[in-house]
Every structure is written in structure tokens, then in C-alpha cells.
Design a protein around this motif. Structure first.
Motif, PDB file in Angstrom:
ATOM      1  N   TRP A 257      15.139 -27.112  40.212  1.00 31.27           N
ATOM      2  CA  TRP A 257      16.489 -27.200  39.631  1.00 31.27           C
ATOM      3  C   TRP A 257      17.577 -26.802  40.619  1.00 31.27           C
ATOM      4  O   TRP A 257      18.731 -27.215  40.473  1.00 31.27           O
ATOM      5  CB  TRP A 257      16.594 -26.362  38.357  1.00 31.27           C
ATOM      6  N   MET A 258      17.222 -26.037  41.652  1.00 31.55           N
ATOM      7  CA  MET A 258      18.214 -25.609  42.633  1.00 31.55           C
ATOM      8  C   MET A 258      18.715 -26.762  43.501  1.00 31.55           C
ATOM      9  O   MET A 258      19.673 -26.602  44.256  1.00 31.55           O
ATOM     10  CB  MET A 258      17.634 -24.505  43.524  1.00 31.55           C
ATOM     11  N   ARG A 259      18.090 -27.938  43.351  1.00 30.27           N
ATOM     12  CA  ARG A 259      18.494 -29.113  44.128  1.00 30.27           C
ATOM     13  C   ARG A 259      18.975 -30.249  43.226  1.00 30.27           C
ATOM     14  O   ARG A 259      19.110 -31.384  43.692  1.00 30.27           O
ATOM     15  CB  ARG A 259      17.321 -29.588  44.986  1.00 30.27           C
ATOM     16  N   VAL A 260      19.230 -29.956  41.957  1.00 32.43           N
ATOM     17  CA  VAL A 260      19.641 -30.981  40.995  1.00 32.43           C
ATOM     18  C   VAL A 260      21.061 -30.658  40.515  1.00 32.43           C
ATOM     19  O   VAL A 260      21.316 -29.566  39.996  1.00 32.43           O
ATOM     20  CB  VAL A 260      18.674 -31.050  39.797  1.00 32.43           C
ATOM     21  N   GLN A 261      21.984 -31.622  40.659  1.00 25.75           N
ATOM     22  CA  GLN A 261      23.392 -31.357  40.364  1.00 25.75           C
ATOM     23  C   GLN A 261      23.661 -30.925  38.926  1.00 25.75           C
ATOM     24  O   GLN A 261      24.630 -30.198  38.675  1.00 25.75           O
ATOM     25  CB  GLN A 261      24.226 -32.610  40.648  1.00 25.75           C
ATOM     26  N   ASP A 262      22.850 -31.336  37.985  1.00 29.52           N
ATOM     27  CA  ASP A 262      23.081 -30.930  36.602  1.00 29.52           C
ATOM     28  C   ASP A 262      22.988 -29.419  36.411  1.00 29.52           C
ATOM     29  O   ASP A 262      23.557 -28.872  35.461  1.00 29.52           O
ATOM     30  CB  ASP A 262      22.074 -31.604  35.667  1.00 29.52           C
ATOM     31  N   TYR A 263      22.274 -28.741  37.312  1.00 26.66           N
ATOM     32  CA  TYR A 263      22.002 -27.313  37.117  1.00 26.66           C
ATOM     33  C   TYR A 263      22.499 -26.443  38.261  1.00 26.66           C
ATOM     34  O   TYR A 263      22.572 -25.218  38.114  1.00 26.66           O
ATOM     35  CB  TYR A 263      20.494 -27.098  36.951  1.00 26.66           C
ATOM     36  N   ASP A 264      22.835 -27.040  39.393  1.00 23.37           N
ATOM     37  CA  ASP A 264      23.135 -26.281  40.599  1.00 23.37           C
ATOM     38  C   ASP A 264      23.908 -27.194  41.550  1.00 23.37           C
ATOM     39  O   ASP A 264      23.957 -28.403  41.345  1.00 23.37           O
ATOM     40  CB  ASP A 264      21.814 -25.815  41.241  1.00 23.37           C
ATOM     41  N   ASP A 265      24.521 -26.624  42.575  1.00 17.54           N
ATOM     42  CA  ASP A 265      25.253 -27.437  43.549  1.00 17.54           C
ATOM     43  C   ASP A 265      24.722 -27.304  44.965  1.00 17.54           C
ATOM     44  O   ASP A 265      25.408 -27.659  45.935  1.00 17.54           O
ATOM     45  CB  ASP A 265      26.743 -27.095  43.495  1.00 17.54           C
ATOM     46  N   GLY A 266      23.518 -26.763  45.114  1.00 15.35           N
ATOM     47  CA  GLY A 266      22.902 -26.719  46.431  1.00 15.35           C
ATOM     48  C   GLY A 266      23.399 -25.575  47.300  1.00 15.35           C
ATOM     49  O   GLY A 266      24.008 -24.615  46.838  1.00 15.35           O
ATOM     50  N   MET A 267      23.160 -25.704  48.598  1.00 11.45           N
ATOM     51  CA  MET A 267      23.416 -24.616  49.531  1.00 11.45           C
ATOM     52  C   MET A 267      24.887 -24.217  49.624  1.00 11.45           C
ATOM     53  O   MET A 267      25.208 -23.070  49.914  1.00 11.45           O
ATOM     54  CB  MET A 267      22.897 -24.985  50.925  1.00 11.45           C
ATOM     55  N   ILE A 268      25.788 -25.159  49.378  1.00 11.48           N
ATOM     56  CA  ILE A 268      27.212 -24.828  49.510  1.00 11.48           C
ATOM     57  C   ILE A 268      27.640 -23.759  48.508  1.00 11.48           C
ATOM     58  O   ILE A 268      28.557 -22.973  48.766  1.00 11.48           O
ATOM     59  CB  ILE A 268      28.093 -26.092  49.385  1.00 11.48           C
ATOM     60  N   THR A 269      26.961 -23.692  47.373  1.00  3.64           N
ATOM     61  CA  THR A 269      27.248 -22.605  46.423  1.00  3.64           C
ATOM     62  C   THR A 269      26.151 -21.536  46.427  1.00  3.64           C
ATOM     63  O   THR A 269      26.452 -20.350  46.256  1.00  3.64           O
ATOM     64  CB  THR A 269      27.434 -23.137  44.992  1.00  3.64           C
ATOM     65  N   ASN A 270      24.894 -21.926  46.637  1.00  6.17           N
ATOM     66  CA  ASN A 270      23.811 -20.934  46.629  1.00  6.17           C
ATOM     67  C   ASN A 270      23.994 -19.890  47.725  1.00  6.17           C
ATOM     68  O   ASN A 270      24.092 -18.687  47.460  1.00  6.17           O
ATOM     69  CB  ASN A 270      22.459 -21.623  46.792  1.00  6.17           C
TER      70      ASN A 270
END
Length: 416
Positions: A257-270
Motif C-alpha cells: 500500500w505504500m506504493r499505491v496512490q489511493d493510500y499513500d504518495d510514495g517517497m516524496i511524503t514518506n
């Protein structure tokens, strides 16, 4: 600027998505809770009695909670873990066994709302996927709970502002659970900037780790019997189950889920939640934002894992300072001034010269607060003081990543 980044629907007012998909009786069930008197009930007004432990409920018992959050609250003599919640019954069972070995008893919940209804709980630690952070946090605030929430705290700029308003309205403590400000290297770099060792600050650069992982478009799979997948999706768009969309079956490795836009925005926010926060901290911009944003990047097509990759986002603030955020090998936050530069990661700090790092020790030296993030939360629950990284700080930090996503999606410069 009218654009808003929305990966799903935020459940705040009332209840949507068929009342969270008309939760089954199983999802609503909770085992018998231990008899606990809330510390807040033993103090005066909103203050916690100093001699009493703060009662904690943990919502989400996945990789991060199991490795860091649960052990910390179990170890602290100032807190008592009294309740756990997860939509994965296997994970919930494992966490409950861990707690019971140390304390003898703990309540378990399949629905976070039943945990929040427990008046014996003073505060909650939220460690769920990002799309649930704001709905759960606001629900907790409205139930009179203080909140410590995993970063990144929001999925949209609008819900970040709403969260800040709710914290102020209900006069609760909200702490972003990021450890970056507690790290010696980051604190040193920020103090170097604040104390003028670089001269006038000109620019900043944030390098987040590269993550260009792919998984294609995996086939739909049967939902594991231990997972309430409808509740897991919650305010996000309905989507067929596949393990790479959620988290590993009977494991705690990095979730898809950390790589799916519905739940997360990836490294730029993580990772941005750590490193952009340090940039704002050092530049004393933590309660403001940029005025111009432009950038380029790639969103994978025909891929389940579709968060922003290979990006370069440039920001400019009202005082003329510029910020660039991009993926790199490793990670860092760098400050560049007219008289030198300083760069820090989680375990090291380096500068253009040794003299830059020699911050004066006089009485006028600016010293930034440095406290473990969870200890800061506990301290503020007791004192009712403002956390080092509160909701406003977290909202401003995460807005940088979200504005970058919007800039790439629109393909146009933004004025903010």
C-alpha cells in the motif's frame, strides 16, 4: 490555487461508504476490556495527574507499530497499553499476546470506533495506512483522546487543514510521530542554520531514497480470512483485493500500500515527512509554506504501484529561499548559505568546513528542543503544552510533498 490532491474520500462528517461498508458483527466485536481508570479522570481539568500512567490504545498493529510503537509504550513507566485494534485478526492476536506477556491483560478491537468509545483510554497511537490517518485522528479528538499519529499524517492538503482546526477546537494534544528532530545530526544541522553559521540562507535540498519498484497489474485474489478488507479500504476508493495492494499475508515486511496512490504518495511524503520537516525546522519555516512550485516526474502507467517516481520539484518561499526535493541514492537534507553549507542524514552531519559546525556556546545561542518523539507526546499529554511537531507542523511539512504531486499531475507551475 484551486487544485486539491484527493486520492479517495475523507470520512469526517457523518459516515460514508455505506457506513464503512456496513461493518459485520465480527468487525464490531471486542473482547472484554480490563478495568482501567483513565489518568485524566484522576487529575484536574484537562491535566493528567503526574503520578498516574497514561492509558494508551494502539490503532493499527502492522510493521511500524510492532517494531517501534508498541515496544516503546510497553517499556515506558509513564504509559499503560490497555487496548489494541487492527482489521487483521492475525496481527491483532500477535500484538495481544505480546502485551499480555508483560501486563497480563489488554482489550482487543476489530473496529477503531469501539476502542475510541472506551472512556478509560487517555490517548491513541495511530499506525495505520495513510488514508486512514485523518479520519481516525479526528474521530479520536472528538472522543476526547490525545493523538500520536504516524507520518505522513495526511493524504490531502484540505484534510490537513481540517485536522489542525479540529485539534484547536477540541483542545487536544496531537503529535506527529517522526523521530527526525530527535536525531543529533539533524538537530546539529538545524542549529547551525538558525545560529547564522552559513550566513544568509539561500537554498535547501532534500534527497529522499529512490524507489522505482514495480509489480505490474496483479490478478485479483481471495481476501484472507483474517482480514476485514472492506474496513481496511475505509474512505478510499473500492478496489479488488490483491496482496500487493495491502500488506503481506502473515508477515511484517514492507507493505504494498505504500506504493499505491489511493493510500499513500510514495517517497516524496514518506521520507519527505522526515527530511522536509528538518529543512523547515532549520530555516524557521515550519509554520508557513512555499509561494511557487513547479516540477517534473513520472507516474507509472498500467501499474498497481503507481506513486510518483523520478521526480524533481522546485519550491520558492516568500523570503526568497528555494527548496528542491528529488530522489537520490541514500538520503539527506542540505542547507546552502552565502558563507557555506551543511548537510545531515539520520546518522551523520557534514559541512563545507569544520568551522561551520562550531556553533557558538554563548547565552544568545539558539538551542532547538530535542526530545524523543513519543516522550515528547507523553510530556505534552501531562503538561498540555505544545509538542515539538504538532498538527500544524505536520500539515505544513506534508503539504510540500502533496503540492509536488499536484504540480507534476497538472504539468504547470503553481502559485500558492
Amino acid at each position: 490555487m484551486n487544485s486539491q490532491h484527493q486520492s479517495g474520500r475523507t470520512v469526517i462528517e457523518g459516515t460514508t461508504r455505506r457506513d464503512f461498508c456496513q461493518l459485520s458483527a465480527k468487525a464490531m466485536a471486542a473482547v472484554a476490556a480490563p478495568t482501567v481508570i483513565a489518568a485524566s479522570a484522576l487529575g484536574r481539568g484537562a491535566k493528567v495527574a503526574p503520578s498516574e500512567r497514561i492509558t494508551i490504545g494502539l490503532i493499527g498493529i502492522g510493521r511500524q507499530a510492532r517494531a517501534y510503537n508498541l515496544p516503546w509504550f510497553l517499556k515506558s513507566p509513564q504509559t499503560q497499553v490497555v487496548a489494541l485494534c487492527d482489521v487483521d485478526s492475525w496481527r491483532l492476536k500477535n500484538a495481544a499476546e505480546t502485551v499480555r506477556k508483560q501486563t497480563g491483560t489488554v482489550a482487543t478491537h476489530a473496529d477503531f470506533r469501539s476502542l475510541l468509545d472506551d472512556k478509560s483510554i487517555d490517548a491513541v497511537m495511530i499506525s495505520t495506512p495513510d488514508h486512514w490517518h485523518v479520519p481516525m485522528s479526528i474521530a479520536a479528538l472528538r472522543k476526547g483522546k490525545d493523538v500520536c499519529c504516524e507520518k505522513p499524517i495526511t493524504k490531502s492538503i484540505a484534510e490537513g487543514r481540517r485536522l489542525v482546526q479540529e485539534v484547536e477546537k477540541y483542545k487536544r494534544i496531537f503529535r506527529v510521530d517522526s523521530e527526525a528532530r530527535f536525531k543529533t545530526s539533524f538537530c546539529k544541522a538545524a542549529e547551525v542554520v538558525r545560529n547564522g553559521r552559513l550566513g544568509k540562507l539561500v537554498s535547501m535540498e532534500v534527497g529522499v531514497p529512490i524507489d522505482n519498484a514495480k509489480c505490474g497489474s496483479p490478478a485479483t485474489m481471495p481476501v484472507p480470512k483474517e482480514l476485514n478488507y472492506e474496513m481496511w479500504q475505509g474512505p478510499a476508493a473500492t478496489a479488488p483485493y490483491t496482496v500487493n495492494r495491502v500488506h503481506p499475508h502473515h508477515a511484517y515486511s514492507r507493505p504494498g500500500w505504500m506504493r499505491v496512490q489511493d493510500y499513500d504518495d510514495g517517497m516524496i511524503t514518506n521520507w519527505g515527512a522526515h527530511l522536509i520537516d528538518i529543512a523547515h525546522w532549520g530555516a524557521n519555516l515550519e509554520r508557513t509554506g512555499p509561494v511557487q512550485i513547479q516540477g517534473t516526474g513520472v507516474f507509472p502507467k498500467s501499474e498497481l504501484w503507481n506513486v510518483l517516481q523520478q521526480f524533481k520539484i522546485d519550491y520558492q518561499y516568500a523570503n526568497g529561499v528555494k527548496l528542491t526535493v528529488k530522489p537520490v541514492k541514500g538520503h539527506y537534507t542540505r542547507f546552502v548559505g552565502e558563507d557555506g553549507w551543511v548537510e545531515a542524514g539520520f546518522s551523520q552531519v557534514r559541512a563545507s568546513s569544520p568551522e561551520v559546525l562550531q556553533v557558538p556556546l554563548g547565552k544568545d545561542r539558539i538551542r532547538l528542543p530535542r526530545t524523543d518523539e513519543k516522550q515528547d507526546f507523553v510530556n505534552c499529554v501531562k503538561s498540555r503544552g505544545r509538542p515539538i511537531a504538532d498538527a500544524e507542523v505536520g500539515h505544513r511539512t506534508n503539504s510540500i510533498g502533496l503540492l509536488g504531486v499536484i504540480a507534476v499531475k497538472t504539468g504547470q507551475p503553481l502559485r500558492w
